[in-house]
Design a protein around this motif. Structure first.
Motif, PDB file in Angstrom:
ATOM      1  N   LEU A   6     -10.588   4.630   3.175  1.00 23.95           N
ATOM      2  CA  LEU A   6     -11.322   3.795   3.655  1.00 23.95           C
ATOM      3  C   LEU A   6     -12.627   3.813   4.142  1.00 23.95           C
ATOM      4  CD1 LEU A   6     -10.561   1.357   5.960  1.00 23.95           C
ATOM      5  CD2 LEU A   6      -9.704   3.458   7.653  1.00 23.95           C
ATOM      6  N   ARG A  25      -8.630  -5.989   8.873  1.00 20.47           N
ATOM      7  CA  ARG A  25      -7.481  -5.613   8.420  1.00 20.47           C
ATOM      8  C   ARG A  25      -6.776  -6.295   8.374  1.00 20.47           C
ATOM      9  NH1 ARG A  25      -4.124  -1.085   9.421  1.00 20.47           N
ATOM     10  NH2 ARG A  25      -2.638  -1.742   9.272  1.00 20.47           N
ATOM     11  N   VAL A  32      -2.061  -3.332   3.013  1.00 21.07           N
ATOM     12  CA  VAL A  32      -3.074  -3.973   3.868  1.00 21.07           C
ATOM     13  C   VAL A  32      -4.693  -3.752   2.812  1.00 21.07           C
ATOM     14  CG1 VAL A  32      -4.555  -2.638   6.117  1.00 21.07           C
ATOM     15  CG2 VAL A  32      -2.265  -2.153   5.965  1.00 21.07           C
ATOM     16  N   TYR A  34      -8.820  -4.105   3.918  1.00 16.17           N
ATOM     17  CA  TYR A  34      -9.521  -3.362   4.442  1.00 16.17           C
ATOM     18  C   TYR A  34     -10.690  -4.459   4.008  1.00 16.17           C
ATOM     19  CZ  TYR A  34      -6.826   0.166   6.325  1.00 16.17           C
ATOM     20  OH  TYR A  34      -5.437   0.875   7.044  1.00 16.17           O
ATOM     21  N   TRP A  49     -14.383  -5.910   0.346  1.00 19.01           N
ATOM     22  CA  TRP A  49     -12.822  -5.652   0.431  1.00 19.01           C
ATOM     23  C   TRP A  49     -11.911  -4.510   0.092  1.00 19.01           C
ATOM     24  CZ3 TRP A  49      -9.467  -5.026  -3.216  1.00 19.01           C
ATOM     25  CH2 TRP A  49      -9.630  -5.960  -4.461  1.00 19.01           C
ATOM     26  N   SER A  51      -8.417  -2.366  -1.124  1.00 16.93           N
ATOM     27  CA  SER A  51      -6.919  -1.946  -1.037  1.00 16.93           C
ATOM     28  C   SER A  51      -6.150  -1.456  -2.009  1.00 16.93           C
ATOM     29  CB  SER A  51      -6.669  -3.088  -0.933  1.00 16.93           C
ATOM     30  OG  SER A  51      -4.603  -3.448  -0.548  1.00 16.93           O
TER      31      SER A  51
END
Length: 93
Positions: A6, A25, A32, A34, A49, A51
């Motif tokens: 992240l 998110r 999830v 993000y 993006w 994930s």
């Protein structure tokens, strides 16, 4: 996506040529997703993006609405992850 991944996504977002980056998110079928987005000084929207330790940046045409940018980022992530799952590239999922 762990905290390190992240943080990498956030760094990528901050290095895009945009002002006022925003992150959000959403829950997807495989976890999830993000995503972050913003506009460059010339009005060109950019987004990223991430994930499941996958991610991608996208650039859009000038004048693309924020709603379309957000939807395109989520759709791209869902499509990419589904394709990876279909090809057996997601271990343990």
């Amino acid at each position: 996506m762990d905290n390190t991944a992240l943080e990498k996504l956030e760094r990528i977002l901050r290095n895009l040529p945009i002002t006022n980056p925003r992150m959000e998110r959403v829950e997807g079928e495989f976890g999830v997703i993000y995503f972050g987005y913003g506009e460059a000084a010339d009005g060109t929207p950019h987004g990223v993006w991430g994930s499941l330790d996958y991610g991608r940046t996208l650039e859009f045409e000038k004048g693309t609405s924020v709603d379309l940018v957000k939807q395109a980022l989520v759709d791209d992530a869902l499509g990419f992850i589904a394709l990876c799952h279909e090809k057996g590239l997601l271990n343990g999922i």
